[in-house]
Motif scaffolding. Structure first.
Motif, PDB file in Angstrom:
ATOM      1  N   HIS A 292     -29.965 -44.907  -9.879  1.00 12.65           N
ATOM      2  CA  HIS A 292     -30.005 -43.511 -10.304  1.00 12.65           C
ATOM      3  C   HIS A 292     -28.715 -43.070 -10.982  1.00 12.65           C
ATOM      4  O   HIS A 292     -28.554 -41.885 -11.274  1.00 12.65           O
ATOM      5  N   ARG A 329     -30.143 -36.049 -11.009  1.00  9.54           N
ATOM      6  CA  ARG A 329     -29.956 -37.453 -10.656  1.00  9.54           C
ATOM      7  C   ARG A 329     -29.633 -37.604  -9.161  1.00  9.54           C
ATOM      8  O   ARG A 329     -30.069 -38.530  -8.501  1.00  9.54           O
ATOM      9  N   ALA A 332     -32.807 -37.128  -7.275  1.00 10.38           N
ATOM     10  CA  ALA A 332     -33.645 -38.319  -7.396  1.00 10.38           C
ATOM     11  C   ALA A 332     -33.109 -39.453  -6.517  1.00 10.38           C
ATOM     12  O   ALA A 332     -33.867 -40.196  -5.895  1.00 10.38           O
ATOM     13  N   ALA A 333     -31.767 -39.543  -6.458  1.00  8.42           N
ATOM     14  CA  ALA A 333     -31.150 -40.603  -5.644  1.00  8.42           C
ATOM     15  C   ALA A 333     -31.480 -40.403  -4.167  1.00  8.42           C
ATOM     16  O   ALA A 333     -31.808 -41.350  -3.454  1.00  8.42           O
TER      17      ALA A 333
END
Lengths: 371, 218
Positions: A292, A329, A332-333
């Motif tokens: 990510h 990000r 998402a990680a």
């Protein structure tokens, strides 16, 4: 699955208390201990674990249920019939319980005298045992001159004298310093591996279970509240008491106060990820972060071994491009991490999450979704 | 009386006291060990826990022990007659000493046994030892040092009892001191008897302390 060498069937020990207030020391325990394993019974004092282990050699008699040892049902056996059963079960104690009036050799010879061994064979066996536990040079010394670790070695030699199939260790290391504890535990492991003796370890120390036990029962208020493979039980504790024991062995998860300080020090997203065989390895974590394009800085945590397998957690500050603040990000990680391990999301300094769930899992997922 | 006349009488008194004390110490010691062991073993929670037996022994010891020996001597009269056949003389007197010393020693033995770590007894049970074996190989050896000191204490107590032997015509050093010292206003004779008793007590105490220290294994 190998046949159990010790079987508790709804075993109970109720002591009559004063004014009718009975004490249910062991309260309906059903449990199988397998031949050849090192089985741990962990609990706080008063949980009933010492009484439970004394049901095995009938130092305490059951008031209900049954205890079957190596095929013999102890229920209702007379004292005289129990004596040979006891002679086939070794026991060691927290306070060692050596005879101060006898030398080391005399103490080790005691069970052999009880078993009626002739003098010459006794002497030979005593030498053999003292060699095994590594205190052959102390044979003619009285116990008062020994250190705690040496006394427990004598206790172990004495308990092994008559070649028992079972060794009961009642808080055997609780009176010893950490280094001596390690030595004595290593000796118990040798007893188990080299002599094939089933060892039952009673303890309130998580470290003892962590380092030697194959399977474990967690006791509370006379009942077994958790039972299973030591690694399974401690890597995914289901009961509060189990979690408390886990936290004594490894302070890997940050307390609320620590989280508050972490948020003050680090502006990024703070998450705690489990690192173990069940939840996921740290390699997975590294992989997800790289995938990510975010940085994970380790800010807290610890990894140790339970039953010789990795166990612990790491708390990370996750940032994207070194910049604080919201970033898709990072989001998402975190979602990616949830896919590979259990995650506790502490949020950020600006937007803290009060995530109290101690071991993440499904709870962590729900809380992660309320953003 | 002259010294030549007194010396044989003193020697005689010394022999009487020795006989009374040694018999009472031996019989009272063995019987007291048995009663004391019984008290310890039958105590609730112990190896041969037995409420009624413990209660009987306990009350018996509590009744006998505090009674002043001179009164006990009289009260025991009927029993003495039944056992010894008479109520006066050195045998009758020594019998009473044996009974009293047994009960005194019983309590001492019990107290010494109580101080043994119960864990050691439990360890012996865990190794399959029978109660009789535990008595023989654990309780007595583990309590040996205080038991020796207790015996020393009992010796002094028994010597004390023997001093009133004259009441039943049993003789002894106490009787000698009263008859030939006190009643004759002969302070010198009284002082000699006192000195002899002090020396005996000191010697026995020293012996007891030495043996007890050796038995301690520390």
């Amino acid at each position: 699955m190998p046949a159990p060498i010790i079987s508790f069937r709804e075993a109970a020990k109720i002591f009559p208390g004063r004014k009718g207030a009975e004490v249910r020391a062991v309260d309906g325990v059903t449990l199988d201990i397998r031949a050849g394993e090192i089985f741990g019974v962990i609990g706080y004092s008063g949980a009933g674990k010492s009484t439970l282990v004394r049901l095995v050699n009938a130092l305490e008699r059951t008031t209900g249920g049954a205890v079957v040892v190596d095929g013999t049902d102890l229920t209702g056996l007379s004292e005289a019939r129990l004596r040979p059963v006891r002679a086939g079960i070794g026991m060691i104690f927290q306070q060692f319980n050596l005879l101060s009036s006898r030398t080391v050799a005399g103490n080790v010879a005691y069970p052999l005298e009880v078993a009626g061994w002739p003098r010459a064979r006794r002497r030979e066996r005593v030498r053999e045992l003292l060699d095994f536990v590594g205190i052959a040079d102390k044979a003619d010394v009285y116990p008062a001159k020994l250190s705690g670790g040496q006394k427990q070695r004598v206790g172990i030699a004495r308990a092994l004298a008559t070649n028992p199939k079972i060794l009961l260790a009642d808080e055997a290391t609780s009176a010893l310093d950490p280094e001596t504890t390690h030595d004595v535990l290593a000796l118990l492991q040798r007893v188990n591996r080299e002599l094939g003796i089933t060892v039952v370890v009673i303890t309130h120390e998580m470290d003892v279970v962590r380092s030697v036990c194959d399977r474990v029962a967690v006791m509370e208020h006379g009942k077994v509240v958790e039972l299973g493979d030591a690694y399974q039980v401690f890597s995914a504790p289901r009961q509060d008491v189990t979690r408390r024991f886990v936290s004594t062995a490894l302070k890997d998860r940050p307390s609320p106060a620590v989280i508050a300080r972490l948020r003050a020090r680090h502006t990024g997203r703070i998450v705690t990820v489990g690192v173990d065989d069940v939840s996921g390895s740290s390699a997975h974590v590294t992989h997800v972060l790289r995938e990510h394009g975010v940085d994970g800085t380790i800010v807290y945590g610890g990894i140790t071994e339970v039953a010789e397998r990795p166990y612990g957690s790491l708390t990370l500050e996750i940032v994207a491009d070194g910049a604080a603040g919201d970033d898709p990000r990072v989001e998402a990680a975190v979602a990616g991490l949830r896919a590979v391990t259990d995650v506790v999301d502490h949020g950020t300094a600006r937007d803290p999450l009060d995530d109290a769930a101690p071991s993440g899992g499904p709870t962590g997922l729900l809380e992660g979704n309320d953003l | 009386m002259s010294t030549e006349q007194l010396l044989p009488l003193l020697w005689q008194a010394f022999l009487e006291t020795s006989w009374m004390v040694l018999v009472a110490l031996a019989v009272g010691g063995v019987a007291g060990l048995a009663i004391g062991m019984g008290l310890y073993l039958t105590r609730p929670g112990n190896l041969l826990a037995n409420g009624p037996v413990f209660a009987v022994l306990n009350v018996l010891v509590n009744i006998v022990r505090p009674v002043p020996f001179i009164i006990f001597l009289v009260a025991l009269g009927p029993v003495t007659r039944a056992v010894v056949g008479k109520t006066i003389g050195i045998e009758a007197f020594t019998f009473a000493m044996c009974v009293m010393s047994a009960f005194v020693f019983a309590r001492l033995v019990e107290q010494n046994l109580v101080s043994i770590d119960p864990g050691v007894v439990e360890a012996a049970r865990a190794m399959g030892a029978s109660p009789l074996r535990i008595v023989r190989t654990v309780l007595v050896p583990e309590a040996l040092s205080p038991l020796i000191l207790g015996t020393t204490f009992l010796f002094v107590g028994v010597l004390d009892m023997s001093a009133i032997g004259g009441y039943l015509g049993a003789g002894g050093l106490g009787d000698f001191a009263i008859v030939y010292g006190y009643r004759q206003y002969d302070w010198g004779t009284t002082a000699i008897v006192v000195a002899i008793i002090i020396v005996i007590v000191q010697l026995v105490q020293w012996l007891g302390n030495t043996l007890a220290r050796r038995a301690l294994r520390r």
